[in-house]
Design an enzyme around this catalytic site. Structure first.
Site, mmCIF file in Angstrom:
data_model
loop_
_atom_site.group_PDB
_atom_site.id
_atom_site.type_symbol
_atom_site.label_atom_id
_atom_site.label_comp_id
_atom_site.label_asym_id
_atom_site.label_seq_id
_atom_site.Cartn_x
_atom_site.Cartn_y
_atom_site.Cartn_z
ATOM 1 N N GLY A 155 0.834 -1.161 -0.021
ATOM 2 C CA GLY A 155 0.084 -0.086 0.136
ATOM 3 C C GLY A 155 0.848 1.374 -0.021
ATOM 4 N N HIS A 188 -4.383 15.429 4.290
ATOM 5 C CA HIS A 188 -3.758 14.299 5.174
ATOM 6 C C HIS A 188 -2.991 14.936 6.279
ATOM 7 C CE1 HIS A 188 -4.635 11.704 1.375
ATOM 8 N NE2 HIS A 188 -4.536 10.635 2.418
ATOM 9 N N THR A 205 -4.079 7.914 -3.552
ATOM 10 C CA THR A 205 -5.731 7.744 -3.912
ATOM 11 C C THR A 205 -6.001 8.881 -5.117
ATOM 12 O OG1 THR A 205 -5.794 6.874 -1.575
ATOM 13 C CG2 THR A 205 -7.883 7.650 -2.870
ATOM 14 N N LYS A 207 2.869 12.859 6.262
ATOM 15 C CA LYS A 207 2.919 12.347 4.830
ATOM 16 C C LYS A 207 4.036 12.781 3.914
ATOM 17 C CE LYS A 207 -0.063 10.728 1.191
ATOM 18 N NZ LYS A 207 0.460 9.547 1.210
HETATM 19 N N1 LIG Z 1 -2.743 2.088 0.314
HETATM 20 C C1 LIG Z 1 -3.378 2.591 1.414
HETATM 21 O O1 LIG Z 1 -4.425 1.952 1.751
HETATM 22 C C2 LIG Z 1 -2.767 3.168 2.478
HETATM 23 C C3 LIG Z 1 -1.378 3.709 2.228
HETATM 24 N N2 LIG Z 1 -0.508 4.342 3.060
HETATM 25 C C4 LIG Z 1 0.843 4.364 2.717
HETATM 26 O O2 LIG Z 1 1.615 3.583 3.350
HETATM 27 C C5 LIG Z 1 3.103 4.024 3.763
HETATM 28 C C6 LIG Z 1 3.132 4.234 5.001
HETATM 29 O O3 LIG Z 1 2.263 4.891 5.802
HETATM 30 P P1 LIG Z 1 2.574 5.225 7.516
HETATM 31 O O4 LIG Z 1 2.475 3.974 8.128
HETATM 32 O O5 LIG Z 1 1.377 6.322 7.712
HETATM 33 O O6 LIG Z 1 3.857 5.795 7.595
HETATM 34 P P2 LIG Z 1 5.254 5.670 8.479
HETATM 35 O O7 LIG Z 1 6.116 6.860 8.299
HETATM 36 O O8 LIG Z 1 4.124 5.834 10.079
HETATM 37 O O9 LIG Z 1 5.701 4.277 8.535
HETATM 38 C C7 LIG Z 1 6.659 3.981 7.660
HETATM 39 C C8 LIG Z 1 7.747 3.242 8.289
HETATM 40 O O10 LIG Z 1 8.623 2.489 7.277
HETATM 41 C C9 LIG Z 1 9.785 2.591 7.892
HETATM 42 N N3 LIG Z 1 10.669 2.228 6.994
HETATM 43 C C10 LIG Z 1 12.025 3.117 6.668
HETATM 44 N N4 LIG Z 1 12.856 2.606 5.599
HETATM 45 C C11 LIG Z 1 12.308 1.393 5.539
HETATM 46 C C12 LIG Z 1 12.705 0.159 4.789
HETATM 47 N N5 LIG Z 1 13.881 0.437 4.081
HETATM 48 N N6 LIG Z 1 12.041 -0.819 4.895
HETATM 49 C C13 LIG Z 1 10.950 -0.899 5.549
HETATM 50 N N7 LIG Z 1 10.567 0.162 6.496
HETATM 51 C C14 LIG Z 1 11.238 1.119 6.246
HETATM 52 C C15 LIG Z 1 10.316 3.833 8.795
HETATM 53 O O11 LIG Z 1 10.899 3.510 9.838
HETATM 54 C C16 LIG Z 1 8.479 3.961 9.338
HETATM 55 O O12 LIG Z 1 8.295 3.386 10.567
HETATM 56 C C17 LIG Z 1 2.889 5.390 2.899
HETATM 57 O O13 LIG Z 1 3.369 5.362 1.658
HETATM 58 C C18 LIG Z 1 1.697 5.865 2.840
HETATM 59 O O14 LIG Z 1 1.227 6.777 1.818
HETATM 60 C C19 LIG Z 1 -1.190 4.854 4.148
HETATM 61 C C20 LIG Z 1 -2.164 4.325 4.545
HETATM 62 C C21 LIG Z 1 -3.327 3.782 3.704
HETATM 63 O O1 LIG Z 2 -0.315 8.296 3.821
HETATM 64 C C1 LIG Z 2 -1.319 8.129 4.147
HETATM 65 O O2 LIG Z 2 -1.884 8.302 5.522
HETATM 66 C C2 LIG Z 2 -2.381 7.737 3.196
HETATM 67 N N1 LIG Z 2 -1.839 7.567 2.104
HETATM 68 C C3 LIG Z 2 -2.532 6.879 1.022
HETATM 69 C C4 LIG Z 2 -2.513 7.805 -0.115
HETATM 70 O O3 LIG Z 2 -1.669 8.262 -0.312
HETATM 71 O O4 LIG Z 2 -3.683 7.621 -0.918
HETATM 72 C C5 LIG Z 2 -3.916 6.436 1.412
HETATM 73 C C6 LIG Z 2 -4.580 7.174 2.394
HETATM 74 O O5 LIG Z 2 -5.110 8.056 1.853
HETATM 75 C C7 LIG Z 2 -3.720 7.421 3.617
#
Ligand SMILES: NC(=O)C1=CN([C@@H]2O[C@H](COP(=O)(O)OP(=O)(O)OC[C@H]3O[C@@H](n4cnc5c(N)ncnc54)[C@H](O)[C@@H]3O)[C@@H](O)[C@H]2O)C=CC1
Ligand SMILES: O=C(O)C1=N[C@H](C(=O)O)C[C@H](O)C1
Length: 239
Positions: free
Chosen positions: A73, A133, A144, A137
């Protein structure tokens, strides 16, 4: 199911909570370079990647090479999406990517396509997308918002692309706002001199994204190939 979490931040932790509630076990948590970890395909059923844009491609393709299916994701890495698909096929692995895993947003995507089809001949209406957001972020616009824009462009031959803020006549402007503690809000607006039409999805927490990702992992276990959330939801609702 034995799950490896690639990324243990806000989403990784929420996914762990929901995976455990559904009877799964998190056997590996990766927060740094994946090469620092031992990946044993016989001990991991699925990897779930919610990491950072610059790590996602390496995380995903390393798993394929170890025969581990991947749900991803992470947003902001899609320039490499086609390459990741190719490696998945070469390694006979399995992959689901979605810019948004929440059930509500996937319904919203269908609504967006339908509305775009209805609006495509109505030239008085100008379309734009707003996403809001949290301030942590890393990428803008959101994945999305990009999916929403691509869906509209597919339905309207007059629109050629999207642009952050200042867009040309034949582009969709996307406005990316950052505010404290907002999990994710997306609005598509069609505005004309006499009225406007708006569809909006508001996430109240990260639970919906995380649940969708775990359900996708349950779907992917034991499969081979490249799938979408539409495949997952079709199976879930038998349609
Ligand atoms: N597709 C979906 O439904 C959603 C997608 N997202 C996306 O998911 C991603 C993560 O979001 P969050 O958890 O809010 O971010 P976050 O910043 O809380 O977590 C990301 C984590 O990745 C870690 N990280 C750094 N380098 C890494 C590596 N080489 N390998 C693995 N982990 C590593 C960081 O230490 C951090 O803890 C973002 O790209 C966000 O846009 C977020 C929410 C929903
Ligand atoms: O970074 C987030 O938090 C989210 N990222 C996703 C996006 O980039 O669309 C999904 C969601 O909106 C939350």
């Amino acid at each position: 199911m034995k799950i490896a979490l690639l990324g243990y931040g806000r989403m990784g932790k929420t996914i762990e909570e929901i995976a455990e509630q559904r009877g799964h076990e998190v056997v590996l948590k990766v927060s740094d370079d994946i090469d620092n970890h031992e990946l044993d395909g016989s001990k991991i059923d699925v990897a779930i990647d919610f990491s950072i844009p610059k790590a996602a491609f390496k995380n995903i393709t390393t798993c394929f090479k170890h025969n581990i299916p991947v749900v991803s994701g992470t947003t902001g890495w899609l320039d490499n999406y086609e390459k990741a698909r190719k490696i998945c096929k070469e390694e006979d692995s399995a992959f689901i990517y979605a810019s948004n895993f929440s059930l509500g947003v996937n319904v919203f995507f269908e609504l967006n396509k339908k509305l775009a089809g209805m609006m495509q001949g109505l030239e008085d209406y100008k379309v734009d997308i707003e996403e809001i957001h949290h301030t942590q972020k890393l990428d803008a616009p959101s994945g999305t918002a990009i999916t929403l824009a691509q869906q509209i462009i597919e339905e309207n031959s007059k629109l050629k692309g999207w642009q952050l803020d200042d867009a040309d006549e034949d582009e969709i402007p996307i406005y990316a706002k950052r505010e404290e503690n907002v999990p994710g809000t997306h609005t598509v607006t069609y505005d004309s001199p006499i009225d406007s039409i708006e569809i909006k999805h508001t996430a109240k927490s990260r639970q919906g994204f995380a649940l969708g990702a775990v359900v996708a992992a349950e779907y992917l276990k034991g499969k081979q190939g490249i799938f979408t959330m539409k495949d997952v939801l079709s199976e879930l609702f038998n349609n």
